[in-house]
Design an enzyme around this catalytic site. Structure first.
Site, PDB file in Angstrom:
ATOM      1  N   TYR A  72       0.838  -1.209   0.000  1.00  0.00           N
ATOM      2  CA  TYR A  72       0.000   0.000   0.000  1.00  0.00           C
ATOM      3  C   TYR A  72       0.870   1.255   0.000  1.00  0.00           C
ATOM      4  CZ  TYR A  72      -3.921   3.075   1.054  1.00  0.00           C
ATOM      5  OH  TYR A  72      -4.888   4.055   0.993  1.00  0.00           O
ATOM      6  N   PHE A 124      -7.354  18.988 -25.473  1.00  0.00           N
ATOM      7  CA  PHE A 124      -8.046  17.706 -25.646  1.00  0.00           C
ATOM      8  C   PHE A 124      -9.413  17.775 -24.972  1.00  0.00           C
ATOM      9  CE2 PHE A 124      -8.695  13.189 -24.369  1.00  0.00           C
ATOM     10  CZ  PHE A 124      -8.787  12.677 -25.637  1.00  0.00           C
ATOM     11  N   ASP A 125     -10.354  16.909 -25.406  1.00  0.00           N
ATOM     12  CA  ASP A 125     -11.735  17.029 -24.903  1.00  0.00           C
ATOM     13  C   ASP A 125     -11.860  16.892 -23.387  1.00  0.00           C
ATOM     14  OD1 ASP A 125     -11.199  14.312 -25.105  1.00  0.00           O
ATOM     15  OD2 ASP A 125     -13.160  13.748 -25.838  1.00  0.00           O
ATOM     16  N   ASP A 215       0.504  18.517 -21.532  1.00  0.00           N
ATOM     17  CA  ASP A 215      -0.406  17.379 -21.602  1.00  0.00           C
ATOM     18  C   ASP A 215       0.339  16.393 -22.493  1.00  0.00           C
ATOM     19  OD1 ASP A 215      -2.384  15.567 -22.043  1.00  0.00           O
ATOM     20  OD2 ASP A 215      -3.889  16.995 -22.733  1.00  0.00           O
ATOM     21  N   ALA A 217       0.506  13.058 -23.301  1.00  0.00           N
ATOM     22  CA  ALA A 217       0.105  11.707 -23.714  1.00  0.00           C
ATOM     23  C   ALA A 217       1.003  11.120 -24.816  1.00  0.00           C
ATOM     24  CB  ALA A 217      -1.352  11.722 -24.165  1.00  0.00           C
ATOM     25  N   LYS A 258      -1.353   6.026 -23.705  1.00  0.00           N
ATOM     26  CA  LYS A 258      -0.802   6.311 -25.030  1.00  0.00           C
ATOM     27  C   LYS A 258       0.695   5.973 -25.010  1.00  0.00           C
ATOM     28  CE  LYS A 258      -4.774   8.664 -25.041  1.00  0.00           C
ATOM     29  NZ  LYS A 258      -5.233   9.753 -24.216  1.00  0.00           N
ATOM     30  N   HIS A 450     -20.265  13.081 -26.658  1.00  0.00           N
ATOM     31  CA  HIS A 450     -19.998  12.089 -27.718  1.00  0.00           C
ATOM     32  C   HIS A 450     -19.961  10.654 -27.210  1.00  0.00           C
ATOM     33  CE1 HIS A 450     -16.163  13.518 -26.118  1.00  0.00           C
ATOM     34  NE2 HIS A 450     -15.598  12.401 -26.514  1.00  0.00           N
TER      35      HIS A 450
HETATM   36  C1  LIG Z   1      -6.175  10.588 -23.829  1.00  0.00           C
HETATM   37  C2  LIG Z   1      -5.795  11.954 -23.551  1.00  0.00           C
HETATM   38  C3  LIG Z   1      -6.113  12.559 -22.328  1.00  0.00           C
HETATM   39  C4  LIG Z   1      -6.937  11.867 -21.264  1.00  0.00           C
HETATM   40  O1  LIG Z   1      -6.380  10.686 -20.856  1.00  0.00           O
HETATM   41  P1  LIG Z   1      -7.212   9.396 -20.417  1.00  0.00           P
HETATM   42  O2  LIG Z   1      -6.144   8.431 -20.028  1.00  0.00           O
HETATM   43  O3  LIG Z   1      -8.015   8.955 -21.593  1.00  0.00           O
HETATM   44  O4  LIG Z   1      -8.079   9.778 -19.279  1.00  0.00           O
HETATM   45  C5  LIG Z   1      -5.685  13.846 -22.127  1.00  0.00           C
HETATM   46  N1  LIG Z   1      -5.010  14.525 -23.073  1.00  0.00           N
HETATM   47  C6  LIG Z   1      -4.690  13.972 -24.255  1.00  0.00           C
HETATM   48  C7  LIG Z   1      -3.921  14.756 -25.263  1.00  0.00           C
HETATM   49  C8  LIG Z   1      -5.082  12.680 -24.547  1.00  0.00           C
HETATM   50  O5  LIG Z   1      -4.802  12.155 -25.739  1.00  0.00           O
END
Ligand SMILES: *Cc1c(COP(=O)(O)O)cnc(C)c1O
Length: 459
Positions: A72, A124-125, A215, A217, A258, A450
């Site tokens: 933990y 991103f969304d 961000d 990813a 990703k 969506h």
């Molecule tokens: C996928 C993604 C996110 C969110 O990540 P999740 O793991 O799907 O919650 C944030 N920003 C970008 C650019 C992404 O491609």
């Protein structure tokens, strides 16, 4: 004869997939209310819905799972992950989270308040969702050329510095806690940001006493494009480029699904201790104790290995060459797509493809449905449905680009699969003029609609 290129890996395990009949697909998509997120995965032949959490782990990652430490507190897997994050980014502080949006939730809870302005390159969304949920505003400062799909500009993910300067001119600095730079810029086609742009954005932020978070990813794919396209980086290793990229940030959020090449996971990393300490409180509340934050020890182990592999040049070359392979095929068939080809996906310009369908009838969703019916290929709409309604006026927002994204999972499909996708799109392109009507929405959620929207076809 020149020896052709081949992937630097071979297959150790396979998963069977099956091409359904057109009648089956008709009935399944109808039951799914024409929302591709509602399809069962066994109703899909080639799944290009997303590259998120859909990659194939290596034998070393599977091996690492077995040696995960499930303590933990103080798990050795946490420290292994901390070490590679420090090595790649230089950041001393990190918090694991269960995925990328959880990282956003924790970080933004600590630093964003109502009325704040958060500039960035086509957020991103989920990022935008988390900003708007806090009644703050996501300001798009993406370079204008990004929205011209024919332009071959090598770094279409760049921020337009003039737009960014205007945000600082028009708002007091305490309203802008952070600039968010998305690497690569997913929304506009997996397009990279140049090192030069990262440097300038960082210097501008420092001048105004604010911070920059990436961000991240697809940070490794971004580094590959810098190596391939930006002067002065040809002889640097991906790991060196990554390190320099993160020197122009105060921290990062990460969706490990990703460029972590794992099926679930995320994290936040920080250069300074102050925001780390603030965020820690929310991480413990929302995610879990600081040394696991929503991840199993074994998953942290697999992620540590994934981060090592994703920053190897040979891996990135195979990855990005496959995306380009699909891009070349589509170009050959005359299909309008975002150029140059992105890092994780090919984006089809749906408003050009289906010129006759008005934006109010969602051409990208219409095309995604057709593609599924044609060959069982699942793609995703990146257009007006995903853009949601304006939180104030409640009107539909029509983004500058109405696209269908063909996202390619990492190390999963062969180029034969890419040939199927390209042929299916080509068939639809040949008969595109017969598609005269689009779709309309019957039911939708107030935010991130969506995922659950219900749709009907207009005939
Ligand atoms: C996928 C993604 C996110 C969110 O990540 P999740 O793991 O799907 O919650 C944030 N920003 C970008 C650019 C992404 O491609």
């Amino acid at each position: 004869m020149k020896i052709p290129y081949a992937e630097p890996f071979k297959t150790k395990m396979i998963e069977n997939i099956r091409l359904s009949t057109k009648d089956e697909r008709q009935s399944w998509i109808q039951k799914a209310k024409y929302n591709l997120f509602n399809l069962h995965s066994d109703q899909v032949f080639i799944d290009l819905l997303t590259d998120s959490g859909t990659g194939a782990m290596s034998d070393r990652q599977w091996g690492a799972l077995m040696t995960g430490d499930e303590s933990y507190a103080g798990s050795s897997s946490f420290f292994k992950l901390k070490e590679i994050i420090k090595e790649l980014t230089g950041f001393d502080y990190f918090l694991p989270t269960h995925q990328g949006r959880a990282a956003e939730n924790v970080l933004f809870s600590a630093i964003i308040k109502e009325g704040d302005m958060i500039p960035g390159n086509a957020h991103f969304d989920t990022t935008k969702g988390h900003i708007e949920f806090r009644k703050a505003h996501a300001i798009d400062c993406t370079e204008k050329k990004a929205y011209d799909t024919e332009s071959l500009e090598p770094f279409k993910g760049n921020l337009d510095l003039e737009l960014l300067k205007n945000v600082f001119k028009e708002n007091s600095p305490e309203k802008i806690p952070v600039i968010i730079v998305t690497l690569t810029c997913n929304t506009i086609g997996g397009q990279p940001v140049s090192m030069n742009n990262l440097k300038k954005v960082y210097h501008l932020a420092k001048k105004h006493n604010t911070r920059v978070f990436f961000d991240s990813a697809r940070f490794a794919e971004n580094a590959y494009f810098i190596k391939e396209r930006e002067e002065g980086y040809q002889n640097k290793t991906i790991k060196e480029i990554v390190k320099e990229m993160f020197s122009y940030a105060d921290g990062m959020t990460m969706s490990s699904k990703k460029d972590g090449i794992v099926n679930i996971g995320g994290f936040i990393a920080f250069k300074e201790k102050d925001w780390f300490e603030k965020a820690t409180v929310f991480n413990i509340m929302f995610e879990g104790f600081i040394t696991y934050g929503g991840m199993a020890g074994r998953d942290m182990n697999a992620l540590a290995q994934g981060l090592y592999e994703v920053t190897e040049y040979d891996y990135l070359k195979s990855r990005i060459s496959q995306v380009a392979y699909l891009g070349e095929k589509l170009k050959e068939y005359g299909i309008p797509i975002q150029k140059p080809y992105g890092g994780h996906a090919i984006f089809v310009n749906a408003s050009k493809f289906l010129k006759q369908i008005p934006k109010e009838e969602f051409p990208a969703q219409t095309l995604a449905i057709e593609l599924y019916l044609e060959a069982g290929v699942r793609a995703v709409e990146i257009g007006a449905i995903m853009a949601d309604r304006d939180p104030e006026t409640k009107e539909n927002r029509y983004p500058k680009l109405e696209m269908v994204r063909l996202a390619i999972p990492r190390r999963v499909y062969s180029n034969n699969h890419m040939d199927v996708v390209a042929a299916a799109l080509s068939n639809i392109y040949e008969r595109r003029e017969k598609l005269t009507r689009g779709v309309s929405i019957i039911k939708e959620a107030p935010i991130l609609r969506h995922f659950t929207v219900e749709i009907k076809r207009l005939h």
